[in-house]
Scaffold this active site. Structure first.
Site, PDB file in Angstrom:
ATOM      1  N   SER C 271     -40.089  10.962  22.495  1.00 13.83           N
ATOM      2  CA  SER C 271     -39.634  12.104  22.318  1.00 13.83           C
ATOM      3  C   SER C 271     -38.230  11.828  23.831  1.00 13.83           C
ATOM      4  O   SER C 271     -38.018  11.243  24.210  1.00 13.83           O
ATOM      5  CB  SER C 271     -40.877  12.668  23.679  1.00 13.83           C
ATOM      6  OG  SER C 271     -40.053  13.843  23.850  1.00 13.83           O
ATOM      7  N   ARG C 310     -32.930  24.751 -26.549  1.00 12.41           N
ATOM      8  CA  ARG C 310     -32.791  24.850 -25.110  1.00 12.41           C
ATOM      9  C   ARG C 310     -32.748  25.580 -23.714  1.00 12.41           C
ATOM     10  O   ARG C 310     -32.212  26.542 -24.237  1.00 12.41           O
ATOM     11  CB  ARG C 310     -30.770  24.069 -25.751  1.00 12.41           C
ATOM     12  CG  ARG C 310     -30.284  23.239 -24.060  1.00 12.41           C
ATOM     13  CD  ARG C 310     -30.377  22.200 -24.089  1.00 12.41           C
ATOM     14  NE  ARG C 310     -29.233  21.098 -25.198  1.00 12.41           N
ATOM     15  CZ  ARG C 310     -30.073  20.931 -26.865  1.00 12.41           C
ATOM     16  NH1 ARG C 310     -31.502  21.036 -26.675  1.00 12.41           N
ATOM     17  NH2 ARG C 310     -29.308  20.664 -26.979  1.00 12.41           N
TER      18      ARG C 310
END
Lengths: 447, 447, 447, 447
Positions: C271, C310
């Site tokens: 930390s 498409r």
């Protein structure tokens, strides 16, 4: 689909019966509005109003017909028309006059949402009050702060509750801002032009909106779904807020933590096999909602790009999704209300847990204090080494530090005592609680 | 991850460089605030400020270190500290003083979001203006209304644009309401108590907020993520609004419809194989955003129930997700702006398409008019039969109806002419456009 | 977008450079296939092959052009054609001959996926082995089973690991079944008919598939996206499996539980403020993936209904989404591999925790044993009462039960001893571990 | 929640009644298995079997109790125990012996899923057959291929259908591979160790699995949810496949396209206001499913990281979500089956549409042919110029090209005729259809 996780009131408000009732409210008000502007005979409106009674609708039949028709409006209008016909065949032709299925479906949904939101907001207000009380009560109740599920520096339980409170208050503000945008009449006819009502369309719309106590929009909004998307997202954020509190609560109820508990209720939270357990049932239901609602919100957003003047597929995708969100958000709100109103807090255990790591939560404070003397990096490394040693030897960090000349040289026993005082170490916890409560009370007074 | 679908400006605003710059802005302002309240020496603040320069940061190294450290803050503070140390070793220990990684990461994100939102709102304002112009221009341009992708009654293209406009305006209103809730300092230290700053924490926070032009919250909000969730949902709704317009546009560009077109641009919308094509590229990019953003919003909501005083996993899940949402929403906004600003509308083709079904879009109006004479059901069936006959025989609905004695008996040729007048059939389209434009201009004036 | 949470190898495999390399592999193989069937001159294929070199491509320029063109294929073919032209102007006209953008984009993605999956499967195999070792090692290591985060009856740590193992093995089986369906050539030309190659299209396709070591499909699959959806869902399930193990691990690392730990690594899990902490970084990264991937999978599924020959918008929505899923799933796999390979298990603490509730985990066994004498309901109530009493008075459940005549009458001290023997109480834990390991070893032998 | 969009059979299979019936099947089989291995008296098993009758359960009461208890198992076991007690008080204590709620809930869900999947697979087989027939029938039926919703080169309708078919066949293959992994007994008792059954647990489990015709797993899988996730994702992919076909169908039904139609059915697809319309109702319902299911799948994946030996919240999140997925996927399957079985194809209109752009779909072929003479870039530019001119002047591309000396010089009228022959231009469409049909028939023969 069982919908176990909501309230009986919301289940009623979003039932088929309530939906039909709301749709009949629309049809009744429509006929009345048309009579008011002189478009249909007053007698027709009266006859239609008389038939707009959910008790006269054959709901099971309607359900089956709706499946075939693809929506509820078509068979409902058919049943309604037949009912009017039975008493006034002339009036029958004015049923649903000029409206399209989406007008009655969307507006009906709005009327249901209004009822449902009132229920949720009532529970939410009670929840806010209960949370505020916890915050006040426990503003000085020390407990471990936890980051990454690891104990960090001390906080107070009130601070945790104040965090919940401030988020709930923002959720309430969002709901308040949303309502004027949401509760807006849908009425446009076939393609959103009200063409079939001639020049009187706008007058009818205005009268209809007034009768239903909805705002009149600038134009119909059949394929602009942001209104429904916004109630979905707003309830989605609320559910997230509740889920956060629920996760905290379930974590505090863990056997090894045991700092706070949902109230025990008859037949709730017991295990079918283990008599000693106390399951976080309210938290679980809330977390179930917080797991499900985000995806349901995504569906509402994904359904937004609706085709031209009427969506297909994507509009239909909303019909069950939005009510699910309301049911789940409302169920979660009630569960958290019950959980917090009956919350049991074990102050003693909080303190025991805070002491269980023999001083680790104070490491940061010592590190900061030392940093003023030896620099941040050196302090950090020094404290880290002591912390590792204390951890490994299961002895107290305060002792380990005191025995370390490099520390003792800079920090007196008195200073160490102060650094290891949890009240000091909790910093502004109490101040922050008070600030949150002041904001809460200001808002309350404003209501 | 290529991020093809956004703007260069947003890409810059959300780049690693911009992120680091925003984080350095936080660190500089923090030191200045601490000097201001007397917590650290003014010289330290000056030294820190001098080092808070993104050009001095080794960005590639930082990226690699961030992967190892699990976040950007730890290695950035390390680089920054080293840079300060090089000029003022005393000052180095005050770098990032009392702050936690989340303070600088969250606040840095806010500063980036502020820049990004400004860009998006500028495009959004231009889009609104362009859409309003189309609505005005085409308020009487007749075209087929379409429901379920089938031609329904006539509308005007202006009405379609007015629908887009009103939704965009609501999106702008949502952004305006959100900003005071969003742009709020994150600063709480390790567990949200600012413990390491002693009694001066609140003063530092206030000075820091002022320096960064952010609001000061009642309390730190490390694990209350509704602020970030709300910007995500708000942009999610905006993207849905844009997706709706894009779907409309792509549908209008279809070879068989061909009523409106995105502007042709060099190298855009051409096909690698078919020289005659004109692809809806802007609409496609916008719909791609509208397909992706809902799920990304779900991630932001799902990430809300964060653990105790620091989320793990769920907090990390926000880091790339929120910027993605901003990039996609902003890209879609710009694409739609370009598409609408350069929109080509083929009024003639709209009219041709409206006439192509030989009168079908007027069926409803005839049905309504007949209903006044013979009742709704009878009228509906009569018109339905004529419509089917006309459709099968490829002849005009108006003729078919006129030849039907049951119709001719109730509707004179003159009445039929009026019913088949598309201007009449478009109902209140123009009125609705004007109402939407008035609302738009009122809001514009209010800005 | 920073993508902090994946491996360097995967980042490379899914980089722009790798994408371009895979697309060039397609173009080279296409020319070779066409030369092979006599459609283009061998010299053209040779010239094209020479130019299909990623080092010759201007990647930054390509990236910018791709943004304008809306996809990577168009500008890449342009650069490639120019490069061929420089050496053999005749050959240039055969670049990308008969192919469409989607052919090279989809096939290129497949080639990248193949490399990426190989990396993931290698980590996954190592993870499975490490988990199997833990399961074997700890098949008798007692610990509390936990349901609803509450301690339930005892299990062994090996059983928990065996649960992880069996799920990982199913994930590997899914990947194995998926591969023949996934690795299938995409090659159809403009509308999926290979029209521009005349009668030789199928021969070219077969030769191309063979050259790329992909299967030849019955027909091109431009808008049938189930193959990409399935790799997305399969990795989605894998990520869920890993997330489950990560959640277990993070929960075991909690300060108050402290039963098992990720290995400490330099610069990892520390930390920035609290030197004593040991954060579950690997678990956090894995849970971040498990939070993000489900929504990304939803995007892939939502993108499936692509238009005619498409997709537009929905196809584009896949491009960044699928690589993100791969990066996140792969990153999570590696993190869990590192976490499990270096896992530290604290057997002693497991036992301490099991004893901490003074016998509660054995309540069910006592209840079952008593049920044989007094019936299930009576036994349940009796044990529940004792459990509550023991809990309230902080004394041992075994003592409390022994002092209860209604219990003592039916269960002798010896019987109680046996019921409170954790090894008995862990039931078939060891048997289940062995079954899971046997299945694992059978599969290993089969490879 | 109305669930309008599914089949009556699936609604029944997933009803509360069916759920309870499946749970009673588990309880009956459990008692029988325990009697078989000698753990409980045969008479007890007989008494329990007699009471395991859904007709004896008070379902409305059960529903209400389930809401309070948080799951169905607890109140069901209570009702069942009471029913057994009424006939054989001794037997009552063996009800649900050694099982936990999750055992009966998960296994009950499996039994329901088995019934539901059989229904879906039957519809899916019929759909595949119908699609194969369309593909065969129309393998030479010319129509425009469409990319980006723009007409591209010609295809055949059979090719479109063959694309649907191949995806459906892969979906069926996925379901077949999934079943052995899915239909696996859940039976582990409180913490997954079967501790309460002593050494006989495995024998009971084996007998129970055999009785229910489920596989016996290596170990209980309470918190390993990949099995349920996989059925969710597999149905998710299926729904996407169906959604693709539905989107195609709805697009073909558009007024301006009008090439293929869902069958008209009584009361289906009509509009409440426009008698001439023919709405794509089946496609809409299918697209609604394709809009909703992806997010529901995300919920199932997000719910996977369940805590230790029993999930809370995330497990609950599955209960309604998985059945919803099944209902929607099954409803969509049936809708598409009906739509394809009754599909009306307008070959003439397909051809008319193909000719409507006066030759544009052949532009690519001309470009390719010219490229052989003048190079690709020159050919592309030449054809592009002609296409633009022809488009602007509304004349035929073939004529425009023929009049262009630069073209006429290279392509004779005969060559142009061939290039503009749609059958040539459809390339391998027919070949691909035949390949897909051969694969389909091979699989059919294999069944």
């Amino acid at each position: 689909v069982l919908d176990l996780f909501t309230t009986a009131e919301l289940r009623d408000a979003l039932s088929l019966q309530a939906r039909v009732r709301a749709m009949l409210d629309f049809e009744r008000a429509l006929a009345a509005a048309q009579a008011q502007v002189g478009l249909i005979p007053p007698a027709a409106a009266t006859a239609i109003a008389a038939a707009c009674d959910v008790a006269q609708i054959d709901l099971p039949l309607l359900g089956n017909q709706a499946v075939a028709a693809g929506n509820l409006a078509i068979p409902l209008v058919r049943q309604l028309t037949r009912a009017v016909q039975a008493t006034d065949s002339e009036a029958a032709r004015f049923v649903h006059w000029g409206a399209t299925s989406q007008d009655v479906i969307d507006t009906g949904m709005l009327l249901q949402l209004r009822d449902a939101l009132a229920l949720i907001e009532s529970d939410l207000a009670a929840l806010a009050t209960a949370v505020a009380e916890r915050a006040e009560q426990h503003k000085r109740t020390l407990m471990p702060g936890r980051t990454w599920l690891q104990q960090a520096t001390p906080i107070t339980f009130g601070l945790k509750a104040a965090g919940w409170l401030s988020a709930i208050e923002r959720d309430r503000a969002r709901l308040a801002q949303l309502k004027p945008r949401l509760f807006v009449l849908q009425f446009g006819g076939a393609a959103g032009t009200l063409a079939s009502l001639g020049r009187r369309g706008l007058d009818v719309a205005a009268a209809l909106a007034a009768a239903l106590d909805l705002a009149l929009p600038e134009l119909p909004w059949h394929t602009q779904r942001d209104r429904f998307a916004e109630i979905a997202t707003t309830l989605g954020i609320l559910t997230g807020t509740l889920g956060k509190a629920a996760r905290d609560l379930a974590s505090l109820m863990q056997t090894e933590v045991a700092e706070a508990f949902e109230p025990a209720a008859a037949g709730k939270g017991g295990s079918s096999t283990m008599p000693h357990k106390r399951n976080p049932v309210g938290a679980a239901i809330t977390l179930a909602a917080a797991t499900r609602v985000p995806s349901l919100v995504a569906t509402m957003l994904a359904a937004m790009p609706q085709e031209h003047e009427r969506g297909f597929g994507n509009w239909h995708a909303e019909w069950d999704t939005l009510p699910e969100i309301v049911l789940l958000a409302g169920g979660a709100t009630q569960q958290m209300r019950l959980a917090i109103e009956g919350l049991e807090v074990d102050r003693e255990r909080m303190r025991t847990n805070l002491d269980a790591t023999r001083g680790m939560p104070y490491a940061e404070a010592v590190s900061m204090a030392l940093a003023e003397k030896v620099g941040k990096a050196a302090a950090h490394h020094l404290v880290e080494a002591c912390a590792r040693a204390a951890f490994a030897q299961r002895c107290s960090l305060r002792e380990t530090l005191a025995e370390q000349p490099a520390v003792a040289q800079h920090l007196s026993p008195g200073q160490l005592d102060q650094l290891f005082d949890p009240r000091t170490a909790a910093g502004l916890a109490e101040v922050f609680v008070e600030r949150a409560l002041q904001a809460f009370h200001r808002t309350q007074d404003g209501h």
